[in-house]
Scaffold this motif. Structure first.
Motif, mmCIF file in Angstrom:
data_model
loop_
_atom_site.group_PDB
_atom_site.id
_atom_site.type_symbol
_atom_site.label_atom_id
_atom_site.label_comp_id
_atom_site.label_asym_id
_atom_site.label_seq_id
_atom_site.Cartn_x
_atom_site.Cartn_y
_atom_site.Cartn_z
ATOM 1 N N LEU A 247 -18.686 14.459 -36.603
ATOM 2 C CA LEU A 247 -18.123 14.304 -35.455
ATOM 3 C C LEU A 247 -18.157 13.145 -34.921
ATOM 4 C CD1 LEU A 247 -16.890 15.708 -32.673
ATOM 5 C CD2 LEU A 247 -19.348 15.830 -31.797
ATOM 6 N N LEU A 248 -19.344 12.434 -34.849
ATOM 7 C CA LEU A 248 -19.511 10.983 -34.537
ATOM 8 C C LEU A 248 -18.493 10.035 -35.530
ATOM 9 C CD1 LEU A 248 -23.544 11.069 -33.963
ATOM 10 C CD2 LEU A 248 -21.591 11.079 -32.292
ATOM 11 N N ALA A 249 -18.500 10.282 -36.636
ATOM 12 C CA ALA A 249 -17.864 9.310 -37.570
ATOM 13 C C ALA A 249 -16.258 9.583 -37.251
ATOM 14 C CB ALA A 249 -18.087 9.761 -38.865
ATOM 15 N N LEU A 250 -15.755 10.867 -37.051
ATOM 16 C CA LEU A 250 -14.312 11.081 -36.594
ATOM 17 C C LEU A 250 -14.073 10.334 -35.464
ATOM 18 C CD1 LEU A 250 -13.836 14.864 -37.841
ATOM 19 C CD2 LEU A 250 -12.876 12.652 -38.851
ATOM 20 N N THR A 251 -15.074 10.532 -34.371
ATOM 21 C CA THR A 251 -14.806 9.812 -33.182
ATOM 22 C C THR A 251 -14.666 8.333 -33.158
ATOM 23 O OG1 THR A 251 -15.946 11.738 -32.039
ATOM 24 C CG2 THR A 251 -15.495 9.996 -30.796
ATOM 25 N N ALA A 252 -15.652 7.954 -33.965
ATOM 26 C CA ALA A 252 -15.588 6.373 -34.068
ATOM 27 C C ALA A 252 -14.341 5.934 -34.919
ATOM 28 C CB ALA A 252 -16.857 6.239 -34.813
ATOM 29 N N ALA A 253 -13.863 6.734 -35.749
ATOM 30 C CA ALA A 253 -12.517 6.241 -36.211
ATOM 31 C C ALA A 253 -11.383 6.289 -35.556
ATOM 32 C CB ALA A 253 -12.298 7.193 -37.346
ATOM 33 N N ASP A 254 -11.531 6.945 -34.362
ATOM 34 C CA ASP A 254 -10.282 7.039 -33.453
ATOM 35 C C ASP A 254 -10.943 6.885 -31.824
ATOM 36 O OD1 ASP A 254 -8.214 7.255 -31.624
ATOM 37 O OD2 ASP A 254 -7.491 9.222 -32.477
ATOM 38 N N ILE A 255 -11.216 5.773 -31.332
ATOM 39 C CA ILE A 255 -12.229 5.602 -30.119
ATOM 40 C C ILE A 255 -11.337 6.314 -28.952
ATOM 41 C CG2 ILE A 255 -13.313 3.670 -31.054
ATOM 42 C CD1 ILE A 255 -11.465 2.010 -29.431
ATOM 43 N N ALA A 256 -9.840 6.342 -29.152
ATOM 44 C CA ALA A 256 -9.150 7.121 -28.319
ATOM 45 C C ALA A 256 -9.232 8.576 -27.966
ATOM 46 C CB ALA A 256 -7.742 6.575 -28.040
ATOM 47 N N ALA A 257 -9.739 9.121 -29.073
ATOM 48 C CA ALA A 257 -10.110 10.714 -29.484
ATOM 49 C C ALA A 257 -11.163 11.323 -28.123
ATOM 50 C CB ALA A 257 -10.287 11.128 -30.659
ATOM 51 N N LYS A 258 -10.805 12.434 -27.656
ATOM 52 C CA LYS A 258 -11.824 13.284 -27.137
ATOM 53 C C LYS A 258 -12.479 14.079 -27.910
ATOM 54 C CE LYS A 258 -8.747 13.553 -22.848
ATOM 55 N NZ LYS A 258 -8.197 14.567 -22.088
ATOM 56 N N SER A 259 -14.040 14.162 -27.587
ATOM 57 C CA SER A 259 -14.807 14.993 -28.412
ATOM 58 C C SER A 259 -15.525 15.931 -27.359
ATOM 59 C CB SER A 259 -15.461 14.085 -29.238
ATOM 60 O OG SER A 259 -16.635 13.332 -28.404
ATOM 61 N N LEU A 260 -15.968 16.861 -27.974
ATOM 62 C CA LEU A 260 -16.738 17.807 -27.671
ATOM 63 C C LEU A 260 -17.899 18.620 -28.383
ATOM 64 C CD1 LEU A 260 -17.264 19.769 -25.058
ATOM 65 C CD2 LEU A 260 -15.574 21.350 -25.844
ATOM 66 N N TRP A 261 -18.939 18.499 -28.030
ATOM 67 C CA TRP A 261 -20.222 18.972 -28.840
ATOM 68 C C TRP A 261 -20.680 20.212 -28.163
ATOM 69 C CZ3 TRP A 261 -22.229 18.820 -33.573
ATOM 70 C CH2 TRP A 261 -23.677 19.147 -33.692
ATOM 71 N N LEU A 262 -20.621 21.494 -28.815
ATOM 72 C CA LEU A 262 -21.081 22.665 -28.490
ATOM 73 C C LEU A 262 -22.555 23.113 -29.243
ATOM 74 C CD1 LEU A 262 -17.658 24.320 -28.078
ATOM 75 C CD2 LEU A 262 -18.983 23.485 -26.311
ATOM 76 N N PRO A 263 -23.627 23.163 -28.287
ATOM 77 C CA PRO A 263 -24.896 23.170 -29.273
ATOM 78 C C PRO A 263 -25.112 24.458 -30.011
ATOM 79 C CG PRO A 263 -25.034 22.398 -27.044
ATOM 80 C CD PRO A 263 -23.899 22.674 -26.997
ATOM 81 N N ASP A 264 -24.557 25.499 -29.428
ATOM 82 C CA ASP A 264 -24.618 26.931 -30.119
ATOM 83 C C ASP A 264 -23.450 27.528 -30.907
ATOM 84 O OD1 ASP A 264 -27.035 27.455 -28.872
ATOM 85 O OD2 ASP A 264 -26.126 28.033 -26.797
ATOM 86 N N MET A 265 -22.530 26.567 -31.039
ATOM 87 C CA MET A 265 -21.436 27.133 -31.955
ATOM 88 C C MET A 265 -21.592 26.936 -33.430
ATOM 89 S SD MET A 265 -17.423 26.117 -31.367
ATOM 90 C CE MET A 265 -17.523 24.772 -32.504
ATOM 91 N N ASN A 266 -21.299 27.726 -34.282
ATOM 92 C CA ASN A 266 -21.260 27.488 -35.631
ATOM 93 C C ASN A 266 -19.865 27.291 -36.358
ATOM 94 O OD1 ASN A 266 -19.911 30.009 -36.087
ATOM 95 N ND2 ASN A 266 -21.418 30.964 -37.009
ATOM 96 N N HIS A 267 -19.797 27.181 -37.501
ATOM 97 C CA HIS A 267 -18.581 26.691 -38.307
ATOM 98 C C HIS A 267 -17.414 27.843 -38.059
ATOM 99 C CE1 HIS A 267 -16.890 24.120 -41.255
ATOM 100 N NE2 HIS A 267 -16.224 25.062 -41.780
ATOM 101 N N VAL A 268 -17.624 29.015 -37.945
ATOM 102 C CA VAL A 268 -16.478 29.931 -37.492
ATOM 103 C C VAL A 268 -16.254 30.160 -36.253
ATOM 104 C CG1 VAL A 268 -16.500 30.995 -39.562
ATOM 105 C CG2 VAL A 268 -18.010 31.885 -37.910
#
Length: 304
Positions: A247-268
Motif C-alpha cells: 500500500l505504501l509503495a503504491l501511494t508513494a508512486a502516485d502522491i495524489a492518490a488517496k489511501s485507506l488502511w483497514l486493520p481487520d480486513m483480509n485479502h477477500v
C-alpha cells in the motif's frame, strides 16, 4: 453493530433484486451489467477480479468468497451501476480465446479495455470508474492507460511484480531446501527461460511458462506512475498475501492518490479475527464485506 450490518445486507439484497440485471457479451467476454432502479444515468464501475479462473461473482474452482457479487450488490444499493465479467478460463477455456499456451497477460488488459470502451460507448452512465481487486488492480492500472476513465480504485493490490510477490509468499511458507529450486525456477521463467521439468511445488507446465512470464514481469509501480486521474487505494491489516508495504509503495508512486488502511480486513475484503477465520472466509460467500471499505469506494465513485 452486527444488527446494522445485517440490515445493510438486507437492504442491499432488496435493491439488487429490484435492479436491472442483464447478461452482455463484449467480443468473447461474458459479463453481467447491473443498473440501480430509478437512477437516471448513474455512475458505473467495472469490477475486475483477482488471479485465477475467476468468474463474475469473484469465485474460482476451489475458492468461493463471492467478492465481486457482494461488492456489486452494495454499490448498486448506493446508486452505482456495475459491470463484472468472467475472466478468461472461468468455466473452461473458450475457443474464441485461441490456444491456452498462446495466452499473454496483455490479453487480460485487452479484455478490460474493451469493456471500458463498451461502457463508454453505451451512453448510459454519468461517470466511468474501474475497481480492480488483487491481480485485477494490476489489470486495471494497465487498461486505464489505453481506455481513459474518470476514477480508479485498487483493492488489495500488490506493488511488486507478481513473480517477486510469489517468491516472497513461498519463501515464508516453505523450508529453505524446498523453496530454493522453486525460487530459482521462477527467476528463470521471469528471464524468459523454459524450466522443463518444473520443480516440485511449481505446477507450471513448460508450454504455459511464456504466458506466466508475461504476468510475472509486469511492474505495478511503473504503471502507477503513469496514472493521472483520481485514485483510491485500499488494503487490509489481516491480508496474509500482502503486507502494508505494498500500500505504501503504491501511494508513494502516485502522491495524489488517496489511501485507506483497514486493520481487520483480509485479502477477500472481509473482516477476520485470526488466521483460521481468514482461511474460512475464502469459502463464505454470504459473509459481509468490510463496511468501511464499501462506504469509501461508494463515496469516492459518487463524489462530484
Amino acid at each position: 453493530m452486527r444488527a446494522i450490518v445485517t440490515l445493510l445486507l438486507l437492504l442491499a439484497s432488496l435493491a439488487s433484486a429490484a435492479a436491472d440485471e442483464s447478461k452482455v457479451r463484449v467480443g468473447p467476454i461474458d459479463a453481467v451489467l447491473t443498473v440501480p432502479p430509478g437512477v437516471p444515468k448513474p455512475p458505473v464501475a467495472l469490477l475486475i477480479a483477482g488471479s485465477g479462473s475467476t468468474d463474475h461473482d469473484g469465485n474460482g474452482p476451489k475458492l468461493k468468497p463471492a467478492t465481486l457479487k457482494k461488492l456489486s450488490e452494495q454499490l448498486v444499493a448506493r446508486g452505482i451501476a456495475t459491470l463484472r465479467y468472467d475472466k478468461r478460463g472461468a468455466g473452461g477455456w473458450k475457443k474464441e480465446f485461441g490456444r491456452p499456451e498462446d495466452f499473454r497477460f496483455k490479453d487480460f488488459v485487452d479484455d478490460a479495455a474493451s469493456l471500458i470502451e463498451y461502457l463508454r460507448a453505451s451512453g448510459q452512465f454519468s461517470r466511468l470508474n474501474v475497481v480492480g481487486h488483487s491481480e485485477g488492480g494490476l489489470v486495471a492500472l494497465l487498461a486505464v492507460q489505453r481506455a481513459p476513465i474518470d476514477r480508479l480504485v485498487l483493492l488489495a493490490t500488490a506493488s511488486r511484480k507478481q513473480g517477486d510477490l510469489l517468491k516472497a509468499q513461498l519463501e515464508k511458507q516453505l523450508p529453505p531446501e524446498k523453496y530454493a529450486p522453486i525460487g530459482k525456477a521462477i527467476d528463470d521463467i521471469m528471464a524468459g527461460q523454459i524450466v522443463d521439468p518444473p520443480p516440485a511445488g511449481l505446477a507450471i507446465a513448460p508450454s504455459m511458462q511464456p504466458g506466466m512470464a508475461s504476468a510475472f514481469n509486469e511492474d505495478p509501480i511503473d504503471a502507477m506512475k503513469k496514472i493521472t486521474g483520481p485514485t483510491l487505494i485500499i488494503a487490509g491489516g489481516r491480508d496474509r498475501q500482502l503486507p502494508r508495504v505494498d500500500l505504501l509503495a503504491l501511494t508513494a508512486a502516485d502522491i495524489a492518490a488517496k489511501s485507506l488502511w483497514l486493520p481487520d480486513m483480509n485479502h477477500v475484503l472481509v473482516d477476520v479475527t485470526d488466521e483460521a477465520d481468514d482461511v474460512a472466509s475464502y469459502n463464505q460467500p454470504d459473509r459481509p464485506l468490510d463496511p468501511t471499505m464499501i462506504d469509501a469506494v461508494a463515496e469516492f465513485i459518487s463524489h462530484e
